[in-house]
Scaffold this active site. Structure first.
Site, PDB file in Angstrom:
ATOM      1  N   PHE A 108       0.809  -1.225   0.000  1.00  0.00           N
ATOM      2  CA  PHE A 108       0.000   0.000   0.000  1.00  0.00           C
ATOM      3  C   PHE A 108       0.840   1.272   0.000  1.00  0.00           C
ATOM      4  O   PHE A 108       0.314   2.333  -0.269  1.00  0.00           O
ATOM      5  CB  PHE A 108      -1.116  -0.018   1.053  1.00  0.00           C
ATOM      6  N   ARG A 165       3.659  -3.956  11.513  1.00  0.00           N
ATOM      7  CA  ARG A 165       3.141  -3.479  12.786  1.00  0.00           C
ATOM      8  C   ARG A 165       3.866  -4.060  13.980  1.00  0.00           C
ATOM      9  O   ARG A 165       3.246  -4.596  14.906  1.00  0.00           O
ATOM     10  CB  ARG A 165       1.656  -3.846  12.914  1.00  0.00           C
TER      11      ARG A 165
HETATM   12  C1  HEM Z   1       7.284  10.061   4.451  1.00  0.00           C
HETATM   13  C2  HEM Z   1       6.677   9.088   3.845  1.00  0.00           C
HETATM   14  C3  HEM Z   1       6.329   7.778   4.502  1.00  0.00           C
HETATM   15  C4  HEM Z   1       7.109   6.973   5.283  1.00  0.00           C
HETATM   16  C5  HEM Z   1       8.550   7.181   5.667  1.00  0.00           C
HETATM   17  C6  HEM Z   1       6.280   5.861   5.691  1.00  0.00           C
HETATM   18  C7  HEM Z   1       6.719   4.798   6.475  1.00  0.00           C
HETATM   19  C8  HEM Z   1       5.917   3.839   7.026  1.00  0.00           C
HETATM   20  C9  HEM Z   1       6.337   2.780   7.893  1.00  0.00           C
HETATM   21  C10 HEM Z   1       7.791   2.539   8.315  1.00  0.00           C
HETATM   22  C11 HEM Z   1       5.239   2.070   8.263  1.00  0.00           C
HETATM   23  C12 HEM Z   1       5.124   1.018   9.337  1.00  0.00           C
HETATM   24  C13 HEM Z   1       5.419  -0.348   9.141  1.00  0.00           C
HETATM   25  C14 HEM Z   1       4.975  -1.206  10.293  1.00  0.00           C
HETATM   26  O1  HEM Z   1       5.553  -1.187  11.400  1.00  0.00           O
HETATM   27  O2  HEM Z   1       4.035  -1.964  10.071  1.00  0.00           O
HETATM   28  C15 HEM Z   1       4.094   2.681   7.624  1.00  0.00           C
HETATM   29  C16 HEM Z   1       2.792   2.255   7.755  1.00  0.00           C
HETATM   30  C17 HEM Z   1       1.706   2.810   7.084  1.00  0.00           C
HETATM   31  N1  HEM Z   1       1.763   3.847   6.170  1.00  0.00           N
HETATM   32 FE1  HEM Z   1       3.400   4.917   5.662  1.00  0.00          FE
HETATM   33  N2  HEM Z   1       5.033   6.006   5.149  1.00  0.00           N
HETATM   34  C18 HEM Z   1       5.023   7.171   4.431  1.00  0.00           C
HETATM   35  C19 HEM Z   1       3.977   7.695   3.718  1.00  0.00           C
HETATM   36  C20 HEM Z   1       2.682   7.190   3.723  1.00  0.00           C
HETATM   37  C21 HEM Z   1       1.580   7.730   2.963  1.00  0.00           C
HETATM   38  C22 HEM Z   1       1.659   8.934   2.034  1.00  0.00           C
HETATM   39  C23 HEM Z   1       0.496   6.958   3.262  1.00  0.00           C
HETATM   40  C24 HEM Z   1      -0.918   7.048   2.748  1.00  0.00           C
HETATM   41  C25 HEM Z   1      -1.421   8.019   2.088  1.00  0.00           C
HETATM   42  C26 HEM Z   1       0.925   5.954   4.212  1.00  0.00           C
HETATM   43  C27 HEM Z   1       0.100   5.006   4.773  1.00  0.00           C
HETATM   44  C28 HEM Z   1       0.479   4.085   5.721  1.00  0.00           C
HETATM   45  C29 HEM Z   1      -0.435   3.175   6.372  1.00  0.00           C
HETATM   46  C30 HEM Z   1      -1.945   3.088   6.148  1.00  0.00           C
HETATM   47  C31 HEM Z   1       0.342   2.377   7.244  1.00  0.00           C
HETATM   48  C32 HEM Z   1      -0.155   1.228   8.112  1.00  0.00           C
HETATM   49  C33 HEM Z   1      -0.446   1.603   9.497  1.00  0.00           C
HETATM   50  C34 HEM Z   1      -0.850   0.398  10.291  1.00  0.00           C
HETATM   51  O3  HEM Z   1      -0.331  -0.711  10.073  1.00  0.00           O
HETATM   52  O4  HEM Z   1      -1.708   0.571  11.153  1.00  0.00           O
HETATM   53  N3  HEM Z   1       2.259   6.118   4.460  1.00  0.00           N
HETATM   54  N4  HEM Z   1       4.538   3.749   6.862  1.00  0.00           N
END
Ligand code: HEM
Ligand code: CU
Length: 559
Positions: free
Chosen positions: A386, A451
């Site tokens: 995603f 997560r």
């Molecule tokens: C600066 C940019 C971004 C970085 C560095 C980043 C990094 C991350 C990381 C490291 C995880 C967690 C992994 C885990 O422990 O499961 C995560 C989860 C997530 N990210 Fe990002 N992300 C970025 C941008 C975005 C954007 C633009 C979106 C959506 C529009 C997004 C949506 C999500 C969602 C929905 C999760 C899952 C949360 C959950 O498991 O409850 N991310 N992201």
């Protein structure tokens, strides 16, 4: 005279710019969205660094607390605010040149409710009262006010949708044209999908979570709550994608100097997207024992039907690129590629988004296939998926819009310098996301769970093999955050850019296209078919869950 005709006129000719009030309504949404993206991005950066084993969080901040903030601000807030702002801009632009008073009041009321809900929710997350992740699965229990805050966001978005429906109905009543403008049709389709999808999340929040978290009832039916959540959770994805496709169908052709390939094809694709995005939530619950394999199978088949409108969209895009390129004199099989405006951020952002959607879509087919889902379920593969789709395809397309929408709203110009910096910003995001999400996909296949906080599971060799990939995730995340810093700088430059007019970019339909069959605008018919599909896919398994899923659960606070 102009007053009386304001709605009846098609505004495609002689659009004199946005009315002040309309422009502030749209700008409020857009700025709120990008503020959420920035704060969410900061959380993302920290998560990446934590998971790479490079830092530990200061001041008692929990990893899951941070992850909740990230998921909520990115997936729910950034997207919803930007989409509503963008839709309102095009609704004003294509149906009468300005918003009718009632539409604008509904838009403002929606904005205020959603903003209030977001602020309350964010404060609760920061106070560690709502560390339940953005999916807020029962039986984890947040502060009851967190669910009230979610309800405010949803109800606010409903009001915004009513505003769009209102303007559309008035336009239909007064206009002499048979067919609504393509943008308006697509905006109505998007908000209709949203109204139908949010019924699920509204039902679980209002009837299950709120009474249970306030202590008015003792237990919650966990399976029902998850099923209602995913009834919403998958069409949520299409609520992000439909506006993205609007940019691809309507904005990109104009930027490259072409026309909409086929109005009828675009409308049919949207109708099909609505049909095949709602009755499919079970593909997120393939590992849940309480749902029978038969009903999972039915919903997976419906899921795969979405390939049809997706390939229609891909076909229309490449047809537009090729036709336009050949009109400009391109020769040979791929000569048209050279005629695309590679130096224009309004094209480059969405185009990079399209490229991400090729591996992103393929990963989606893997996730939705029962047997392969068993392999990747709850691993970082899913997180990689995603980030390639919503955080790349959707986010890059929306970033491309920002660079012309903001100056068009504020009567300024997108200077060559800001355009160039915009190209850098998009390029840096692309690079960061490739590094981060490829690493997530690979390490997910090796079994690394999503997560989780950083751990090597007592130095287990398998978990130690994950570490280099998790460091790559941290590197990608850092590059992504740099892109956001450039984005903020560019926004400041845009606000100080010279006064002037910037085009609101919308393509016209090609003259060779077949006329659009009016049946495509018979909303009643499509909603009816959709209701039938939803009832067919959900009634029996839902009754099963009501009757067989046990005594329910008391609340748990696990953090
Ligand atoms: C600066 C940019 C971004 C970085 C560095 C980043 C990094 C991350 C990381 C490291 C995880 C967690 C992994 C885990 O422990 O499961 C995560 C989860 C997530 N990210 Fe990002 N992300 C970025 C941008 C975005 C954007 C633009 C979106 C959506 C529009 C997004 C949506 C999500 C969602 C929905 C999760 C899952 C949360 C959950 O498991 O409850 N991310 N992201
Ligand atoms: Cu889904």
């Amino acid at each position: 005279m102009i007053q009386a005709n304001a709605v009846g006129l098609s505004a495609s000719r002689g659009f004199a710019g946005f009315a002040r009030n309309d422009s502030s309504l749209v700008m409020s949404h857009v700025l709120f969205a990008y503020a959420a993206l920035f704060i969410g991005g900061l959380a993302g950066l920290l998560q990446g660094l934590v998971r790479g084993g490079l830092i530990t969080l200061p001041g008692g901040i929990g990893y899951y607390q941070l992850l909740t903030a990230h998921g909520v601000l990115m997936a729910l807030i950034f997207t919803t605010f930007f989409i509503i702002g963008f839709l309102y801009s095009g609704v004003a632009r294509t149906m009468g040149g300005k918003l009718l008073p009632a539409a604008s009041s509904l838009g403002w009321a929606g904005f205020i409710l959603m903003a209030a809900g977001t602020l309350i929710g964010t404060v609760l997350i920061l106070l560690d009262q709502a560390t339940v992740l953005y999916t807020f699965y029962a039986p984890m229990k947040a502060s009851p006010w967190f669910y009230v805050a979610l309800a405010l966001v949803v109800v606010g978005s409903w009001l915004s949708g009513y505003g769009i429906f209102y303007q559309y109905r008035q336009w239909k009543k007064t206009s002499s044209e048979k067919l609504s403008p393509l943008f308006a049709f697509m905006a109505v389709a998007t908000m209709l999908l949203w109204q139908i999808a949010t019924l699920g999340v509204a039902a679980t929040v209002l009837f299950q979570f709120i009474p249970w978290s306030f202590g008015w009832v003792e237990t919650i039916n966990v399976m029902i709550s998850r099923t209602l959540f995913w009834y919403f959770g998958h069409p949520l994805v299409y609520f992000w994608l439909l506006p993205t496709y609007m940019v691809w169908y309507l904005v990109v052709p104009k930027v490259i100097g072409g026309k909409v390939f086929s109005d009828a094809l675009a409308r049919l694709a949207f109708v099909l997207f609505i049909m095949f995005s709602v009755p499919v939530g079970f593909h997120h619950q393939l590992m849940e024992p309480a749902i029978s394999p038969f009903w999972k199978y039915v919903q997976v088949i419906l899921t795969f039907m979405v390939v049809v409108p997706s390939l229609m969209t891909a076909f229309a895009m490449f047809a537009t690129f090729e036709v336009t390129g050949r009109e400009k004199g391109a020769k040979g099989l791929f000569g048209w590629l050279k005629k695309l405006p590679w130096g224009d951020v309004r094209f480059f952002g969405p185009f990079m988004g399209m490229l991400f959607f090729i591996p992103g879509g393929a990963g989606g087919l893997i996730n939705a296939s029962n047997q392969m889902n068993a392999l990747v379920h709850n691993t970082l593969f899913v997180t990689g998926h995603f980030h390639m789709t919503v955080a790349s395809t959707v986010a890059l397309t929306f970033m491309g819009v920002l660079y012309w929408l903001v100056p068009a709203l504020t009567n300024r110009v997108l200077t060559p310098r800001i355009n160039r910096l915009g190209m850098w910003q998009v390029g840096i995001w692309t690079l960061g996301m490739v590094i981060m999400s490829v690493a997530m996909h690979i390490v997910g296949l090796f079994g690394a769970p999503r997560r989780t906080n950083y751990t090597t599971y007592f130095d287990n060799p398998a978990a130690q093999d994950w570490v280099p990939y998790q460091v790559a995730m941290a590197v990608g995340g850092t590059i992504l955050f740099i892109s956001l810093l450039v984005l903020v700088y560019n926004m400041i430059l845009l606000f100080r850019a010279p006064k002037g007019t910037t085009e609101y970019v919308l393509a016209e339909t090609s003259a060779d296209a077949h006329p659009t069959p009016p049946i495509l605008e018979r909303w009643g018919l499509w909603v009816f078919i959709l209701v039938v599909l939803v009832l067919a896919a959900y009634t029996i398994p839902f009754m099963d869950l009501l009757n067989t899923s046990g005594p329910g659960s008391k609340p748990w606070v696990t953090w």
